[in-house]
Design a protein around this motif. Sequence first.
Motif, mmCIF file in Angstrom:
data_model
loop_
_atom_site.group_PDB
_atom_site.id
_atom_site.type_symbol
_atom_site.label_atom_id
_atom_site.label_comp_id
_atom_site.label_asym_id
_atom_site.label_seq_id
_atom_site.Cartn_x
_atom_site.Cartn_y
_atom_site.Cartn_z
ATOM 1 N N LYS A 100 12.282 5.372 1.342
ATOM 2 C CA LYS A 100 13.104 6.149 2.285
ATOM 3 C C LYS A 100 14.731 5.277 2.447
ATOM 4 O O LYS A 100 14.593 3.965 2.483
ATOM 5 N N GLU A 132 20.053 6.868 -10.879
ATOM 6 C CA GLU A 132 18.410 6.893 -10.817
ATOM 7 C C GLU A 132 17.866 7.072 -9.183
ATOM 8 O O GLU A 132 18.680 6.952 -8.054
ATOM 9 N N VAL A 133 16.840 7.758 -9.085
ATOM 10 C CA VAL A 133 16.198 8.039 -7.867
ATOM 11 C C VAL A 133 15.641 6.785 -7.086
ATOM 12 O O VAL A 133 14.954 6.089 -7.683
ATOM 13 N N TYR A 146 15.566 1.209 2.741
ATOM 14 C CA TYR A 146 16.411 0.714 1.914
ATOM 15 C C TYR A 146 17.470 -0.023 2.393
ATOM 16 O O TYR A 146 18.236 -1.181 1.999
ATOM 17 N N PRO A 204 12.971 5.141 -4.836
ATOM 18 C CA PRO A 204 11.908 5.559 -4.358
ATOM 19 C C PRO A 204 11.290 5.128 -3.048
ATOM 20 O O PRO A 204 10.375 5.824 -2.452
ATOM 21 N N ASN A 244 16.852 13.713 -3.882
ATOM 22 C CA ASN A 244 15.841 13.529 -3.108
ATOM 23 C C ASN A 244 15.375 14.390 -2.028
ATOM 24 O O ASN A 244 15.099 13.990 -1.018
ATOM 25 N N HIS A 266 16.146 17.660 -6.692
ATOM 26 C CA HIS A 266 15.285 16.483 -7.091
ATOM 27 C C HIS A 266 15.963 15.262 -7.221
ATOM 28 O O HIS A 266 15.712 14.191 -6.590
#
Length: 193
Positions: free
Chosen positions: A90, A85-86, A94, A88, A149, A146
Amino acid sequence: MKMYVKFDFNALCKKILDEKLKEHGLKYRLLNFGEVEFYETLTQEQHKTFKKNLEDYGIEIIENQRSTLVQKIKDIIVKLVFSEEVIPVKASIYIAEKLNHSYGYLSNLFSEVTHTSIENFIILQKIEHAKELIIGNKQSLTEIAHKLNYSSVAHLSTQFKNTTGITPSQFHRIVMKKRKAKSLMITSQMNYE
């Protein structure tokens, strides 16, 4: 016949660690990735034997706090980059939130210990993941950009070329040529027999 496999290094290391701990008869529990809590104190001999046993698999016991924190940073980055999963936020936010330290402190520590920046380590991990995804041949460069990121394929391509010396498209062509050559070689061997 040839088979391509994908490794989940976290799962692989955790399984090896679990098996080796059980093999040594140690009472423990696995906390986070790369973190073990023992229910009893290890003797020097147990520690030495266990350490040597892990080294045979390329797993090393980290002895000091600074190195431990740097390893945690690396583990978080690898998990972040290779996640399905991406995330969301920075990477800096994180990492700082996960380790409960300021990013400035973590960044300085990482640079002191590894002689490279967190940002550079992230780029290297992204490029390694991009290579895996390109080799897997299931996603377009747009989808890969994508997933990792990147703001665009051009941004991914620039970092890929700066890191590897070739563009993602050139890398893909090389992989395809090698597959085709090996396939032709196998086919000709089968026909020759």
